[in-house]
Enzyme design. Structure first.
Site, PDB file in Angstrom:
ATOM      1  N   HIS A 219       1.659   4.465  -2.864  1.00 52.82           N
ATOM      2  CA  HIS A 219       1.689   5.401  -2.677  1.00 52.82           C
ATOM      3  C   HIS A 219       2.769   6.667  -3.920  1.00 52.82           C
ATOM      4  O   HIS A 219       2.367   7.539  -3.820  1.00 52.82           O
ATOM      5  CB  HIS A 219       1.451   5.940  -1.314  1.00 52.82           C
ATOM      6  CG  HIS A 219      -0.196   6.032  -1.309  1.00 52.82           C
ATOM      7  ND1 HIS A 219      -1.035   6.943  -1.235  1.00 52.82           N
ATOM      8  CD2 HIS A 219      -0.384   6.152   0.478  1.00 52.82           C
ATOM      9  CE1 HIS A 219      -2.250   6.304   0.055  1.00 52.82           C
ATOM     10  NE2 HIS A 219      -1.350   6.068   0.611  1.00 52.82           N
TER      11      HIS A 219
ATOM     12  N   GLU B 270      -5.681   6.945  -1.293  1.00 57.57           N
ATOM     13  CA  GLU B 270      -6.070   5.695   0.027  1.00 57.57           C
ATOM     14  C   GLU B 270      -6.380   4.771  -1.285  1.00 57.57           C
ATOM     15  O   GLU B 270      -6.002   3.071  -0.779  1.00 57.57           O
ATOM     16  CB  GLU B 270      -6.920   6.087   0.246  1.00 57.57           C
ATOM     17  CG  GLU B 270      -6.301   7.203   1.629  1.00 57.57           C
ATOM     18  CD  GLU B 270      -4.521   6.500   1.798  1.00 57.57           C
ATOM     19  OE1 GLU B 270      -4.183   5.714   2.026  1.00 57.57           O
ATOM     20  OE2 GLU B 270      -3.630   7.979   2.301  1.00 57.57           O
TER      21      GLU B 270
ATOM     22  N   HIS C  11       1.282  -1.233  -0.182  1.00 58.57           N
ATOM     23  CA  HIS C  11       0.287   0.065  -0.164  1.00 58.57           C
ATOM     24  C   HIS C  11       1.045   1.231  -0.497  1.00 58.57           C
ATOM     25  O   HIS C  11       0.524   2.285  -0.671  1.00 58.57           O
ATOM     26  CB  HIS C  11      -1.174  -0.416   1.248  1.00 58.57           C
ATOM     27  CG  HIS C  11      -2.017   1.062   1.365  1.00 58.57           C
ATOM     28  ND1 HIS C  11      -3.150   1.213   1.009  1.00 58.57           N
ATOM     29  CD2 HIS C  11      -1.540   2.396   1.685  1.00 58.57           C
ATOM     30  CE1 HIS C  11      -3.572   2.531   1.800  1.00 58.57           C
ATOM     31  NE2 HIS C  11      -2.427   3.124   2.169  1.00 58.57           N
ATOM     32  N   GLU C  12       2.037   1.151   1.180  1.00 63.39           N
ATOM     33  CA  GLU C  12       2.633   2.616   0.947  1.00 63.39           C
ATOM     34  C   GLU C  12       3.658   2.186  -0.319  1.00 63.39           C
ATOM     35  O   GLU C  12       4.141   4.294  -0.854  1.00 63.39           O
ATOM     36  CB  GLU C  12       3.787   2.433   2.052  1.00 63.39           C
ATOM     37  CG  GLU C  12       3.256   2.017   3.866  1.00 63.39           C
ATOM     38  CD  GLU C  12       2.083   3.320   3.866  1.00 63.39           C
ATOM     39  OE1 GLU C  12       1.921   4.359   2.895  1.00 63.39           O
ATOM     40  OE2 GLU C  12       0.642   2.855   4.278  1.00 63.39           O
TER      41      GLU C  12
ATOM     42  N   ASP D 277      -4.997   1.158  -1.935  1.00 67.97           N
ATOM     43  CA  ASP D 277      -4.839  -0.468  -0.772  1.00 67.97           C
ATOM     44  C   ASP D 277      -5.354  -1.399  -1.989  1.00 67.97           C
ATOM     45  O   ASP D 277      -4.726  -2.872  -2.555  1.00 67.97           O
ATOM     46  CB  ASP D 277      -6.500  -0.257  -1.131  1.00 67.97           C
ATOM     47  CG  ASP D 277      -6.867   0.711   0.417  1.00 67.97           C
ATOM     48  OD1 ASP D 277      -5.505   0.676   1.337  1.00 67.97           O
ATOM     49  OD2 ASP D 277      -7.833   0.853   1.089  1.00 67.97           O
TER      50      ASP D 277
END
Length: 655
Positions: free
Chosen positions: A507, A563, A503-504, A567
């Site tokens: 980003h 987000e 997830h990070e 995800d």
């Protein structure tokens, strides 16, 4: 500081046993199948707005640390570092509620007098430096941070204030939430002012005047949805031109007093606000502005004062979130002290409770995830070669921080507690530390950015990606079950911390992060054709979530798109990484993905998050994203007609 995290800042996470799973629901509702039995029995503590995965884990850490710190009054601390010794003193002050009750409003009287004493803009302009360093509220302000287009150097930014209510949208279109919440806020403030020795009539007049100013600001600040597009906050201006935006505020004198000389450039996060500044910060509104500042100050100070102040000052936030009671005294004292010495407390926690084996294992998972991402980028069919090569370059430059920073932030070594025997109060000490911090941060203007500084303490149950540094950070506290455990299978770990890690990483390539290059500079490295295609995919993600019903309201797809992209990319890549292990169990992978998002919350809290949180509701994060993965359908034999089925042409796949 722009950081993209896995959860809303301040929401907490959990270590929970594996309850009975209702396998009959897998095809219709994965979240309910995994968490339904838990949800039936889960009870939200009276001082919480939610309970579940994130919250429970955070509560366990708090209990552990508070239990350890109960021994501080009798401990020999001479072998501990200086910040920890000062933390122990501040924690003792925070817990001395007898002294806080006895002091009443006295600690804040000098600050109230300072606000009361200004009678015109000349008075205010002459005090702006001290006002800012003292932490007194203003409807404008400066801060120093990395220049988004040259992240090696710190630049000056001009920001905007917060409103009394959570978001601009509460003030618009006769929103019924305004009529519900503003009376609660107003009653709380008038009660606080009476505690500060204003008469009831004076308190009422101050509040009515302050509301008038607050409403005049509201149309000119960004909403949460608008603020979610981070790149639009970068608006460099020549300082000389910016200084002309107000006929009443001496912005140059303000900057000269703080920095010696005003810089040539300032970055304005919300230009429209400053363009309209004269319309609401003027001689006619001066009295209303002063009262607005009084209200802002007394509400922010209440938690550091007596128990009556603290209880009264939490009534609005409790109404907003649905909490039944205020945070217990002991926990509130812990939060106040650890909030000041965040890196110090995090250092203590990580060194005592975080093992090197777990750190090495998680770092290997990150490397595995980066390898998966690189392969996906190399095999990507919709990116052109130039964009694809630059994406791979950015991935190769991604820095990783796991556990805790190498050193405590030097600023915490500067905090020296004045004990109560020498006239020190909790509020006075925290105010002094705030001044020290602001002076240190302002002194960084024009100097190199400290890329080693963490934006979260190690005892924070969260993780983040910082686009301006191109780094991902995983504090020690999140590296626990159900996210990660040496006792869990690799598939469970990939469904938990693996998906968080990816997830990070995702980003770096979402609608915001993708506009920063490998050095962390705001620099659109995409070809026009590739950017257009990506935007179309992002629009598909917006459409997938926009308007979904939840808690009596609807999800805002634009607010949550960043987000949701993270995800989707995180879950997809973690799924592939799990399959690369010699033994994998995709059923366990998807079950743990749903487990980490379990949450039971008050209706008020869920509706608040729908308005302001860039993350989708936990239940939808668990259910919607798996529908985009082909492996989910084969793992649970989901077919058309099942509740979890989504037609292939509706499945959103970006990374």
């Amino acid at each position: 500081m722009l950081v993209f995290n896995i959860i809303l800042g301040g929401i907490e996470m959990a270590n929970t046993p594996k309850e009975v799973i209702d396998e009959s629901q897998f095809k219709d509702d994965l979240y309910q199948a995994v968490n339904g039995n838990w949800l039936k029995d889960a009870t939200i503590p009276d001082d919480h707005a939610s309970t579940g995965g994130f919250m429970d884990l955070n509560d366990n850490i708090d209990k552990t640390l508070m239990s350890d710190f109960d021994k501080l009054p009798d401990a020999d601390l001479k072998d501990t570092n200086e910040p920890f010794q000062e933390f122990a003193k501040l924690y003792a002050l925070a817990q001395n509620f007898d002294k806080r009750d006895k002091d009443g409003a006295e600690p804040i009287k000098p600050f109230l007098d300072k606000i009361e004493s200004i009678s015109n803009f000349d008075d205010l302009n002459s005090q702006l430096k001290d006002w800012t360093l003292s932490g007194l509220p203003l409807p404008f302000g400066y801060w120093v941070d990395a220049d988004m287009k040259n992240t090696k150097i710190n630049a000056l930014y001009a920001g905007t204030p917060g409103l009394f209510l959570p978001d601009r949208t509460y003030y618009e279109n006769n929103n019924p939430a305004y009529d519900q919440l503003m009376p609660v806020f107003s009653k709380m403030v008038t009660s606080l002012l009476v505690l500060a020795d204003y008469s009831s009539s004076e308190a009422d007049e101050i509040m009515e005047s302050a509301k008038k100013f607050d409403s005049s600001i509201a149309p000119h600040v960004k909403s949460a949805e608008e603020s979610a597009d981070y790149t639009k906050s970068y608006n460099p201006r020549k300082f000389a031109e910016f200084a002309k935006t107000s006929s009443n505020i001496d912005f140059k004198g303000y900057a000269d007093s703080l920095f010696g000389n005003a810089p040539e450039q300032i970055i304005v996060t919300e230009p429209k606000y400053y363009e309209a500044l004269d319309s609401f910060v003027n001689e006619d509104s001066f009295s209303d502005m002063k009262n607005w500042m009084l209200v802002k100050f007394v509400t922010s100070a209440s938690s550091y004062l007596s128990e009556e102040f603290r209880q009264t000052g939490s009534t609005y936030s409790r109404a907003l979130s649905g909490k039944k009671v205020a945070t217990p005294q002991k926990k509130s004292a812990f939060y106040l002290a650890s909030g000041v010495f965040g890196q110090t407390v995090g250092d203590y926690y990580a060194k005592k409770y975080f093992g090197p084996k777990a750190k090495a294992d998680v770092e290997q998972m990150v490397r595995n995830m980066i390898k998966v991402y690189q392969q996906r980028l190399e095999n990507n069919t919709w990116l052109g070669k130039d964009t694809r090569d630059k994406a791979i370059l950015k991935l190769s430059k991604l820095e990783l921080h796991v556990g805790y920073p190498d050193k405590i932030d030097p600023i915490e070594y500067k905090y020296k507690v004045t004990p109560q025997g020498d006239g020190g109060t909790l509020f006075a000490n925290v105010s002094e530390f705030r001044r020290i911090t602001k002076e240190a941060r302002f002194a960084e203007l024009g100097k190199p950015v400290d890329r080693s500084r963490w934006e979260m303490s190690a005892n924070t149950v969260n993780a983040y990606y910082d686009p301006s540094k191109n780094i991902i950070v995983f504090p020690a506290a999140i590296l626990q079950a159900p996210f990660y455990s040496l006792d869990q299978s690799s598939s469970e770990n990939y469904g938990g911390i693996g998906a968080v890690i990816a997830h990070e990483i995702s980003h770096a390539f979402d609608n915001n992060g993708s506009q920063f290059d490998e050095l962390g500079n705001l620099n659109d490295w995409w070809t026009d054709e590739d950017r257009k295609h990506f935007n179309q995919l992002a629009d598909n993600m917006i459409a997938e979530f926009d308007g979904l019903a939840f808690a009596g309201a609807k999800v805002n797809g634009k607010l949550t798109v960043s987000e949701n992209i993270a995800d989707a990319g995180g879950l997809s890549c973690a799924n592939e990484a799990a399959k690369n292990e010699s033994e994998y169990d995709l059923k366990a992978f998807f079950i743990n993905w749903a487990r980490i998002w379990r949450m039971k919350a008050t209706t008020e809290y869920m509706q608040l998050l729908l308005n302001i949180d860039v993350h989708a509701p936990n239940e939808l994060r668990a259910n919607v994203q798996v529908k985009n993965l082909d492996d989910f359908y084969s793992t649970f034999n989901v077919t058309e007609g099942d509740g979890m089925f989504l037609p292939e042409d509706k499945r959103v796949k970006i990374w």
